[in-house]
Design a protein around this motif. Structure first.
Motif, short mmCIF file in Angstrom:
data_model
loop_
_atom_site.label_atom_id
_atom_site.label_comp_id
_atom_site.label_asym_id
_atom_site.label_seq_id
_atom_site.Cartn_x
_atom_site.Cartn_y
_atom_site.Cartn_z
N LYS A 45 2.53 0.40 5.04
CA LYS A 45 3.06 0.48 3.66
C LYS A 45 2.91 -1.18 2.92
N ASP A 91 0.95 -1.06 -0.06
CA ASP A 91 0.02 0.08 0.16
C ASP A 91 0.92 1.22 0.02
N PRO A 92 1.78 1.42 -1.06
CA PRO A 92 2.54 2.67 -1.09
C PRO A 92 2.17 3.98 -1.12
N HIS A 93 0.59 4.18 -1.23
CA HIS A 93 -0.09 5.37 -1.27
C HIS A 93 -0.95 5.60 0.14
N ARG A 94 -0.67 4.59 1.01
CA ARG A 94 -1.64 4.68 2.27
C ARG A 94 -3.23 4.59 2.00
N VAL A 95 -3.54 3.87 0.82
CA VAL A 95 -4.75 3.89 0.50
C VAL A 95 -5.74 3.51 1.97
N HIS A 126 -4.05 1.20 -5.11
CA HIS A 126 -3.82 2.40 -6.08
C HIS A 126 -5.03 3.37 -5.54
N PRO A 127 -4.60 4.64 -5.70
CA PRO A 127 -5.85 5.24 -5.07
C PRO A 127 -7.09 5.47 -5.88
N TYR A 128 -7.07 4.83 -7.07
CA TYR A 128 -8.29 4.83 -7.88
C TYR A 128 -9.14 3.57 -7.44
#
Length: 494
Positions: free
Chosen positions: A355, A346-350, A370-372
């Protein structure tokens, strides 16, 4: 000029969704081009429209009842609770942002524009809108932020019927209090319905007459307590059926346990399994239940990493690994599929503050968030058995890579053809919600365990789509016979 009728309740779970569903079918039976509408829904039970938009499952069910295609404009604002982060806000089918209550209320005007745009659009497409409110319209501390109850009724000048739940007690006080607290909108309120009534009608009559005099509004109907009403928590189908009477014709029971996750979402995925007469389905995290299961399902989750942490804290992950060696079938749906893999990144901390976290490790896949969000209906077939076709929908933030080869599907929102899901011996996972609504696939899974127990496979018992249609028809019959439809026709002006 399109017509409208609004159903509001004295509280949550008063029966608004059920009544709107029934009225949509009643109107359609009478040749009226009708559509449902709910400005704002809060639910983890969602549905994906053909164009890839996400709406509340209740509005999709109501659209099916109206015999129209579910549309993002039928539920312009959907809130999906995300724990301490607040709620994920979905506007016109797409993720807008995650907000806490104060931030959400500060964006009232922007959200209200989405609501009015949707109403204006639907008015051009349909003769009649049957509108559902949310919670109680008389939360006086929140009325200035309202975009779902009286604000909608005022915008359309729509007649309002208030529904009270007599089963929870205090129905007369709740109806009286709701009407009186809405004194500035009282002219729009045209009557009330008492829902979930049990007992002797004659005993109720004096109270009805008194409350009619007190609020100067008529009783539109009394709906009996419908034991198997068919609308579950958070407004999804929850059906039982006469097919359960066939249980005596079948020997043996397949035991299925769905993990009772803290943030479980789209649990309606398992309703078709629940009504199979040779299946016993429960939701549990208890070791004793898991040890006795033929099939264990890890469901979808609104907070996949948090629920994975819960599974690890309880030692359920270790138990699953042991049971997998004993040939227990373990299935992951959406978030559950992600959990069965080796890693969740989870690189974007979604999903959380982490992480990266190790998965349960039963499938040779990894997931990156991903954020989307991917939202699409799908159709396809089982790779190893192309004669078994499937339909469903995807709703997920992550993408999973590795040995992806279980299903061959087409994403209807984009037209792309891809592989979905992974399998290893008695373990498999998929992103496809609604997978068990596919009759042949569902029986394939159950029959595998019948044979394993030395029982004869059963080719076909019921059609899930027919069960849903029969339920809506029966519900419409029950509601129509309980309401004064003449009054309702007059209110609508048809």
């Amino acid at each position: 000029m399109p017509k409208a009728l609004m159903i509001q309740g004295t509280s949550s779970n008063a029966g608004k969704s059920l009544i709107v569903t029934a009225l949509c079918r009643i109107m359609r039976r009478n040749g009226i081009n009708v559509a449902p509408f709910k400005a704002q829904n809060m639910s983890l039970q969602s549905f994906i429209t053909k164009d890839g938009g996400e709406i509340g499952l209740a509005q999709a069910i109501q659209a099916f009842a109206a015999k129209v295609e579910p549309d993002i404009y039928m539920n312009p604002v959907l809130l999906k609770a995300s724990g301490e982060q607040g709620s994920q806000v979905i506007v016109h089918g797409k993720v807008y942002k995650t907000m806490k209550p104060k931030e959400y209320y500060s964006e009232r005007e922007k959200l209200w524009k989405a609501v009015t745009y949707s109403l204006d659009y639907l008015k051009t497409k349909h003769e009649l809108l049957i509108i559902e409110g949310a919670g109680s319209p008389a939360e006086i501390n929140l009325i200035e932020h309202d975009i779902v109850n009286m604000a909608v009724a005022e915008y359309l000048n729509a007649p309002v019927i208030i529904v009270g739940d007599i089963d929870r007690g205090g129905v007369f006080a709740s109806i009286y209090g709701t009407v009186k607290l809405l004194k500035f909108h009282e002219t729009l309120i045209k009557g009330f319905i008492i829902n979930k009534f049990r007992g002797d009608f004659d005993i109720l009559v004096p109270g009805i007459k008194e409350i009619e005099n007190l609020i100067n509004k008529p009783c539109i109907g009394i709906i009996p307590y419908l034991k198997n009403a068919g609308i579950s928590a958070e407004d999804g189908f929850s059906l039982t059926s006469s097919i359960n009477n066939q249980i005596s014709l079948l020997t043996g029971t397949i035991k299925i346990v769905v993990l009772r996750l803290r943030y479980i979402s789209n649990f309606s995925d398992f309703d078709p399994l629940k009504i199979e007469p040779d299946v016993e389905l429960i939701y549990s995290l208890r070791k004793e239940d898991l040890l006795n299961a033929d099939i264990i399902i890890i469901p979808g989750s609104k907070k996949t990493i948090e629920d994975l942490k819960l599974i690890k804290e309880l030692g359920v992950d270790e138990l699953l690994r042991k049971l997998s060696k004993n040939r227990t079938e373990i299935i992951g749906i959406c978030g559950g599929f992600q959990m069965l893999g080796k890693k969740l990144i989870d690189p974007h901390r979604v999903e959380s503050s982490l992480k990266e976290i190790d998965g349960i490790g039963l499938l040779p896949v990894e997931t990156i968030f991903h954020p989307y969000k991917i939202t699409t209906q799908v159709e396809g077939y089982v790779n190893s058995k192309p004669s078994i076709t499937i339909k469903g929908y995807e709703i997920h933030m992550g993408e999973t890579s590795g040995e992806i080869n279980l299903f061959h599907i087409k994403r209807l929102a984009t037209g792309e053809s891809i592989f979905d899901g992974a399998t290893r011996e008695n373990i498999w996972g998929t992103y496809i919600h609604g997978i068990f609504e596919n009759d042949s696939f569902r029986r394939l899974i159950i029959n595998k365990h019948r044979v394993k127990k030395g029982l004869k496979p059963v080719e076909f018992i019921f059609s899930w789509q027919k069960i849903k249609e029969d339920f809506i028809e029966k519900l419409a019959d029950n509601i129509a016979s309980s309401l004064s439809m003449e009054r309702i026709w007059r209110l609508i002006g048809i």
